[in-house]
Write an enzyme that holds these catalytic residues in place. Structure first.
Site, mmCIF file in Angstrom:
data_model
loop_
_atom_site.group_PDB
_atom_site.id
_atom_site.type_symbol
_atom_site.label_atom_id
_atom_site.label_comp_id
_atom_site.label_asym_id
_atom_site.label_seq_id
_atom_site.Cartn_x
_atom_site.Cartn_y
_atom_site.Cartn_z
ATOM 1 C CB SER A 98 31.988 -36.504 30.646
ATOM 2 O OG SER A 98 31.298 -36.871 29.482
ATOM 3 C CG ASP A 221 28.068 -29.808 27.577
ATOM 4 O OD1 ASP A 221 28.567 -30.236 26.519
ATOM 5 O OD2 ASP A 221 28.197 -30.399 28.662
ATOM 6 C CG HIS A 249 31.152 -32.331 27.942
ATOM 7 N ND1 HIS A 249 29.854 -32.443 28.406
ATOM 8 C CD2 HIS A 249 31.703 -33.579 28.080
ATOM 9 C CE1 HIS A 249 29.629 -33.696 28.784
ATOM 10 N NE2 HIS A 249 30.738 -34.404 28.603
#
Length: 268
Positions: A98, A221, A249
């Site tokens: 991320s 996601d 995610h």
């Protein structure tokens, strides 16, 4: 200048596995190095793996937290550079989840001698929408509302965000773990990191990345749509994209077999 022992304890640095190639794992917002535990058993026979916590996360030394330094992602990228130099690492493969994808990219741009490849798990250079050119997934007002919920009801905020991040189709146990991880972070530090994560725009950085880059994108996601992965692929000239048939995610937690196989194939 901090000495090497201080940096190791500051970032709770751990080294596992062995192999000629070093993987450096950077965790996402609200997480810590423990989130990689599903993935590392597939990799530690072939690679030396360096794990760490950003200051303010996990078992890092919270006394080293500096609000000014960490109000932008560059402060976290400096952590990455300092961990590399302390451990005398070079030619590292940085695996970022991320927001750590952008932190790793910042470190790689600043010190290309340290990081030779990037692997981005569900990256987003910008979570904000800038219609019609770019859809990061969120309007500014939505994110401001989410952050104001952090001030009003921190537990409620964590319970709202965790299923969104992990994906409702995945185990309640993982959702509970992420919610607990959010709650274990100091609320002031968490909000500072959230602002640095969700209100930043690092799209300009992507074209500057010269390292070979693998992008691992989840098909479904809520935080970073497939179109975001495609955008990153288009902007980083040396990149390739794999879209994994998954929800959520946190591919390293929900689909570690597929992620590890992709990493091994990419590096070899």
């Amino acid at each position: 200048m901090l000495n090497s022992e201080t940096i190791k304890s500051r970032n709770n640095v751990k080294i596992i596995g062995s192999g000629p190639k070093t993987l450096l794992f950077g965790h996402g917002f609200g997480c810590d190095q423990n989130m990689w535990r599903f993935l590392t058993p597939y990799l530690d026979a072939q690679f030396r793996i360096v794990l760490f916590d950003y200051v303010g996360s996990g078992n890092s030394d919270i006394s080293q937290y500096d609000k000014q330094r960490y109000k932008k992602l560059e402060g976290y990228a400096l952590d990455v550079i300092e961990v590399c130099t302390t451990l005398e690492l070079s030619d590292v493969v940085f695996v970022g989840h991320s927001v750590s994808s952008m932190i790793g990219a910042l470190a790689a741009f600043e010190r290309p001698d340290l990081i030779s490849k990037l692997i981005m798990v569900c990256p987003s250079p910008c979570f904000l929408n800038f219609p019609p050119d770019y859809q990061g997934g969120f309007d500014k007002e939505d994110l401001q509302e989410l952050l104001s919920l952090m001030d009003k009801n921190y537990i409620g905020w964590a319970d709202y965000l965790a299923p969104l991040v992990v994906g409702n189709a995945n185990s309640a146990e993982l959702i509970g773990e992420l919610s607990g991880s959010f709650c274990s972070t100091d609320p002031v530090i968490a909000k500072n990191f959230a602002e640095a994560t969700f209100f930043s725009d690092y799209r300009f950085l992507l074209k500057k990345i010269k390292q070979p880059t693998l992008i691992l994108q989840s098909q479904d996601d809520a935080l970073a749509d497939v179109s975001v992965g495609e955008y990153v692929k288009q902007e980083i000239e040396t990149s390739s994209l794999i879209v994994i048939n998954a929800q959520g995610h946190c591919l390293q937690m929900t689909h570690p077999e597929i992620v590890s196989e992709s990493i091994i194939n990419y590096i070899q």
